[in-house]
Design a protein around this motif. Structure first.
Motif, PDB file in Angstrom:
ATOM      1  N   SER A  28       0.827  -1.206   0.000  1.00 21.65           N
ATOM      2  CA  SER A  28       0.000   0.000   0.000  1.00 21.65           C
ATOM      3  C   SER A  28       0.862   1.256   0.000  1.00 21.65           C
ATOM      4  CB  SER A  28      -0.945   0.004   1.209  1.00 21.65           C
ATOM      5  OG  SER A  28      -0.214  -0.058   2.427  1.00 21.65           O
ATOM      6  N   ASP A  29       2.012   1.221   0.679  1.00 19.11           N
ATOM      7  CA  ASP A  29       2.916   2.375   0.671  1.00 19.11           C
ATOM      8  C   ASP A  29       3.429   2.651  -0.737  1.00 19.11           C
ATOM      9  OD1 ASP A  29       2.613   2.724   3.367  1.00 19.11           O
ATOM     10  OD2 ASP A  29       4.568   1.880   3.922  1.00 19.11           O
ATOM     11  N   PHE A  30       3.815   1.586  -1.446  1.00 21.15           N
ATOM     12  CA  PHE A  30       4.301   1.766  -2.814  1.00 21.15           C
ATOM     13  C   PHE A  30       3.201   2.334  -3.701  1.00 21.15           C
ATOM     14  CE2 PHE A  30       4.689   0.075  -7.161  1.00 21.15           C
ATOM     15  CZ  PHE A  30       5.877   0.680  -7.533  1.00 21.15           C
ATOM     16  N   GLN A  31       2.013   1.774  -3.607  1.00 17.58           N
ATOM     17  CA  GLN A  31       0.928   2.205  -4.478  1.00 17.58           C
ATOM     18  C   GLN A  31       0.477   3.631  -4.167  1.00 17.58           C
ATOM     19  OE1 GLN A  31      -2.254  -0.755  -4.732  1.00 17.58           O
ATOM     20  NE2 GLN A  31      -0.751  -2.387  -4.424  1.00 17.58           N
ATOM     21  N   SER A  32       0.507   4.018  -2.895  1.00 18.59           N
ATOM     22  CA  SER A  32       0.070   5.369  -2.535  1.00 18.59           C
ATOM     23  C   SER A  32       1.123   6.428  -2.856  1.00 18.59           C
ATOM     24  CB  SER A  32      -0.279   5.428  -1.044  1.00 18.59           C
ATOM     25  OG  SER A  32       0.865   5.160  -0.246  1.00 18.59           O
ATOM     26  N   VAL A  34       3.299   6.265  -5.506  1.00 21.68           N
ATOM     27  CA  VAL A  34       3.588   6.345  -6.942  1.00 21.68           C
ATOM     28  C   VAL A  34       2.264   6.357  -7.704  1.00 21.68           C
ATOM     29  CG1 VAL A  34       4.779   5.290  -8.898  1.00 21.68           C
ATOM     30  CG2 VAL A  34       5.713   5.034  -6.581  1.00 21.68           C
ATOM     31  N   PRO A  35       2.001   7.384  -8.500  1.00 19.02           N
ATOM     32  CA  PRO A  35       0.767   7.406  -9.297  1.00 19.02           C
ATOM     33  C   PRO A  35       0.661   6.163 -10.171  1.00 19.02           C
ATOM     34  CG  PRO A  35       1.878   9.538  -9.382  1.00 19.02           C
ATOM     35  CD  PRO A  35       2.820   8.594  -8.701  1.00 19.02           C
ATOM     36  N   ALA A  36      -0.548   5.700 -10.375  1.00 19.94           N
ATOM     37  CA  ALA A  36      -0.769   4.444 -11.093  1.00 19.94           C
ATOM     38  C   ALA A  36      -0.080   4.416 -12.450  1.00 19.94           C
ATOM     39  CB  ALA A  36      -2.269   4.193 -11.255  1.00 19.94           C
ATOM     40  N   GLU A  37      -0.112   5.542 -13.163  1.00 17.83           N
ATOM     41  CA  GLU A  37       0.469   5.560 -14.508  1.00 17.83           C
ATOM     42  C   GLU A  37       1.997   5.502 -14.499  1.00 17.83           C
ATOM     43  OE1 GLU A  37      -0.348   9.892 -13.331  1.00 17.83           O
ATOM     44  OE2 GLU A  37      -1.311   7.920 -13.140  1.00 17.83           O
ATOM     45  N   ASN A  38       2.604   5.707 -13.323  1.00 18.03           N
ATOM     46  CA  ASN A  38       4.070   5.679 -13.227  1.00 18.03           C
ATOM     47  C   ASN A  38       4.610   4.400 -12.594  1.00 18.03           C
ATOM     48  OD1 ASN A  38       4.265   8.239 -14.340  1.00 18.03           O
ATOM     49  ND2 ASN A  38       4.223   9.266 -12.343  1.00 18.03           N
ATOM     50  N   CYS A  62       1.408  -9.963 -15.959  1.00 22.57           N
ATOM     51  CA  CYS A  62       1.110  -8.899 -14.998  1.00 22.57           C
ATOM     52  C   CYS A  62       0.657  -7.655 -15.748  1.00 22.57           C
ATOM     53  CB  CYS A  62       2.341  -8.585 -14.143  1.00 22.57           C
ATOM     54  SG  CYS A  62       2.050  -7.275 -12.917  1.00 22.57           S
ATOM     55  N   VAL A  63      -0.598  -7.294 -15.568  1.00 23.53           N
ATOM     56  CA  VAL A  63      -1.167  -6.137 -16.254  1.00 23.53           C
ATOM     57  C   VAL A  63      -0.999  -4.911 -15.363  1.00 23.53           C
ATOM     58  CG1 VAL A  63      -3.230  -5.140 -17.304  1.00 23.53           C
ATOM     59  CG2 VAL A  63      -2.839  -7.624 -17.411  1.00 23.53           C
ATOM     60  N   MET A  64      -0.179  -3.974 -15.823  1.00 26.83           N
ATOM     61  CA  MET A  64       0.058  -2.723 -15.107  1.00 26.83           C
ATOM     62  C   MET A  64      -0.520  -1.567 -15.922  1.00 26.83           C
ATOM     63  SD  MET A  64       1.809  -3.400 -12.280  1.00 26.83           S
ATOM     64  CE  MET A  64       2.669  -1.884 -11.856  1.00 26.83           C
ATOM     65  N   PRO A  65      -0.939  -0.486 -15.268  1.00 29.74           N
ATOM     66  CA  PRO A  65      -1.533   0.644 -15.999  1.00 29.74           C
ATOM     67  C   PRO A  65      -0.572   1.245 -17.025  1.00 29.74           C
ATOM     68  CG  PRO A  65      -1.926   0.849 -13.645  1.00 29.74           C
ATOM     69  CD  PRO A  65      -0.929  -0.263 -13.820  1.00 29.74           C
ATOM     70  N   LYS A  66      -0.871   1.054 -18.285  1.00 29.59           N
ATOM     71  CA  LYS A  66      -0.161   1.706 -19.390  1.00 29.59           C
ATOM     72  C   LYS A  66       1.322   1.355 -19.470  1.00 29.59           C
ATOM     73  CE  LYS A  66      -3.151   5.778 -19.000  1.00 29.59           C
ATOM     74  NZ  LYS A  66      -3.174   7.253 -18.829  1.00 29.59           N
ATOM     75  N   ARG A  67       1.760   0.319 -18.794  1.00 32.47           N
ATOM     76  CA  ARG A  67       3.197   0.057 -18.740  1.00 32.47           C
ATOM     77  C   ARG A  67       3.530  -1.396 -19.055  1.00 32.47           C
ATOM     78  NH1 ARG A  67       6.855   4.495 -17.712  1.00 32.47           N
ATOM     79  NH2 ARG A  67       5.489   6.200 -17.110  1.00 32.47           N
ATOM     80  N   LYS A  68       4.620  -1.599 -19.805  1.00 34.37           N
ATOM     81  CA  LYS A  68       5.161  -2.920 -20.053  1.00 34.37           C
ATOM     82  C   LYS A  68       6.265  -3.189 -19.035  1.00 34.37           C
ATOM     83  CE  LYS A  68       7.432  -5.657 -23.672  1.00 34.37           C
ATOM     84  NZ  LYS A  68       7.979  -5.645 -25.052  1.00 34.37           N
ATOM     85  N   THR A  69       6.432  -4.436 -18.628  1.00 33.28           N
ATOM     86  CA  THR A  69       7.452  -4.773 -17.643  1.00 33.28           C
ATOM     87  C   THR A  69       8.846  -4.524 -18.211  1.00 33.28           C
ATOM     88  OG1 THR A  69       6.030  -6.495 -16.719  1.00 33.28           O
ATOM     89  CG2 THR A  69       8.372  -6.585 -16.158  1.00 33.28           C
ATOM     90  N   PRO A  70       9.651  -3.671 -17.570  1.00 38.15           N
ATOM     91  CA  PRO A  70      11.022  -3.442 -18.050  1.00 38.15           C
ATOM     92  C   PRO A  70      11.880  -4.695 -17.877  1.00 38.15           C
ATOM     93  CG  PRO A  70      10.302  -1.709 -16.537  1.00 38.15           C
ATOM     94  CD  PRO A  70       9.314  -2.829 -16.422  1.00 38.15           C
ATOM     95  N   PHE A  71      13.014  -4.693 -18.554  1.00 35.23           N
ATOM     96  CA  PHE A  71      13.923  -5.833 -18.492  1.00 35.23           C
ATOM     97  C   PHE A  71      14.507  -6.012 -17.099  1.00 35.23           C
ATOM     98  CE2 PHE A  71      18.387  -7.345 -18.917  1.00 35.23           C
ATOM     99  CZ  PHE A  71      18.125  -8.640 -19.340  1.00 35.23           C
ATOM    100  N   GLN A  72      14.737  -4.899 -16.377  1.00 37.79           N
ATOM    101  CA  GLN A  72      15.389  -4.972 -15.077  1.00 37.79           C
ATOM    102  C   GLN A  72      15.153  -3.680 -14.304  1.00 37.79           C
ATOM    103  OE1 GLN A  72      19.675  -5.180 -15.593  1.00 37.79           O
ATOM    104  NE2 GLN A  72      19.684  -3.576 -17.139  1.00 37.79           N
ATOM    105  N   VAL A  73      15.557  -3.677 -13.036  1.00 33.93           N
ATOM    106  CA  VAL A  73      15.513  -2.448 -12.248  1.00 33.93           C
ATOM    107  C   VAL A  73      16.549  -1.472 -12.810  1.00 33.93           C
ATOM    108  CG1 VAL A  73      14.651  -3.522 -10.139  1.00 33.93           C
ATOM    109  CG2 VAL A  73      17.118  -3.486 -10.582  1.00 33.93           C
ATOM    110  N   PRO A  74      16.370  -0.168 -12.603  1.00 29.71           N
ATOM    111  CA  PRO A  74      17.243   0.821 -13.254  1.00 29.71           C
ATOM    112  C   PRO A  74      18.724   0.676 -12.928  1.00 29.71           C
ATOM    113  CG  PRO A  74      15.290   1.888 -12.365  1.00 29.71           C
ATOM    114  CD  PRO A  74      15.271   0.483 -11.864  1.00 29.71           C
ATOM    115  N   TRP A  75      19.061   0.203 -11.738  1.00 31.84           N
ATOM    116  CA  TRP A  75      20.466   0.133 -11.333  1.00 31.84           C
ATOM    117  C   TRP A  75      21.151  -1.164 -11.764  1.00 31.84           C
ATOM    118  CZ3 TRP A  75      16.163   0.411  -8.342  1.00 31.84           C
ATOM    119  CH2 TRP A  75      15.820  -0.707  -7.583  1.00 31.84           C
TER     120      TRP A  75
END
Length: 275
Positions: A28-32, A34-38, A62-75
């Motif tokens: 819930s902390d993550f979802q609150s 970060v806006p859904a579209e981000n 996994c269906v996310m709002p307007k987003r495709k799953t990236p290959f990896q975390v940014p770091w």
């Protein structure tokens, strides 16, 4: 769901085991915050832990709002957790780490060491005998250097070798203070749908109407085994310890992070536990 073979069940718990730092509030902390579209969900994990398999499962299911799953975390998915916010993978520059819910994959230490013997990636150590050689003839540990990045800061040395590398990398993640989900590689094999559902819903997504299971080799490099091939290995206890010497097993029992083993309900094999 795939039944856990008897031999595999003797080493790991047959139920899904995930670590969420604060189950009551992490998702819930993550979802609150970060806006859904981000919101984004992406994998992290040591080499040879099934990150590509999990990425494909998330991408297809996994269906996310307007987003495709990236290959990896940014770091960079294989990098230690302290790379977060400091280092950016070439394909991830400009991305905001806080927008990502990392799905961190941990793998049974014995199986992981065996995988590193087969494909060590950027890990370097001396093993005079058949790998793994965790200790030398005088029983002193075989050190390992892992070059996570080319610069000196990206090199990490582990005096107690692969076992310390596994323990340190994963325990550092297990103590992270920001939202993440940590799942076992074995659960991805035995129960793909429920494991993906747990991670996806934590990020604010939902499963696709028809779940697409993955069995094809997930890597474009390294091994060519599919999920069913790996399942067969987990069902054969004798293959787990091929090449392991008595001294290596003893060293493993003394050096491995037992708190981490308990957290993910990994059990040392009876040959070690009964000493």
């Amino acid at each position: 769901m795939t039944d856990v073979p008897d031999h595999a069940a003797s080493v790991l718990s047959p139920k899904i085991v995930a670590h969420i730092p604060n189950p009551a509030s992490t998702c819930s902390d993550f979802q609150s915050s970060v806006p859904a579209e981000n919101r984004l969900i992406a994998v992290a994990g040591l080499f040879n832990t099934g990150t590509n398999l999990m990425m494909k499962l998330l991408n297809h299911n996994c269906v996310m709002p307007k987003r495709k799953t990236p290959f990896q975390v940014p770091w960079g998915k294989h990098n230690p957790v302290d790379f977060r916010g400091v280092h950016f993978a070439k394909s991830s520059k400009g991305q905001i780490p806080e927008h990502f819910l990392p799905v961190v994959i941990i793998k049974d230490v014995v199986t992981w060491v065996n995988s590193m013997c087969k494909n060590p990636y950027v890990a370097h150590w001396q093993h005079k005998y058949k790998c793994p050689q965790l200790v030398k003839e005088d029983l002193s540990p075989v050190e390992v250097e892992i070059k996570f990045q080319e610069d000196k800061w990206g090199h990490r040395n582990y005096e107690n070798g692969l076992v310390e590398a596994w323990s340190t990398w994963n325990s550092d993640w297990a103590r992270a203070s920001f939202p993440y989900v940590m799942v076992r590689f074995e659960d991805i094999l035995y129960n793909q749908e429920q494991t993906v559902k747990l991670a996806c819903e934590c990020a604010g997504g939902h499963l696709a109407e028809v779940f697409e299971y993955q069995d094809d080799p997930a890597k474009g490099h390294g091994g060519k085994e599919g999920a069913m091939d790996v399942l067969k290995k987990y069902g054969d206890e004798t293959k787990r310890f091929q090449g392991w010497r008595e001294a290596d097993l003893d060293f493993l029992s003394r050096v491995v992070d037992q708190d981490l083993m308990n957290m993910f309900e990994y059990r040392l094999p009876p040959v070690i536990e009964n000493r």
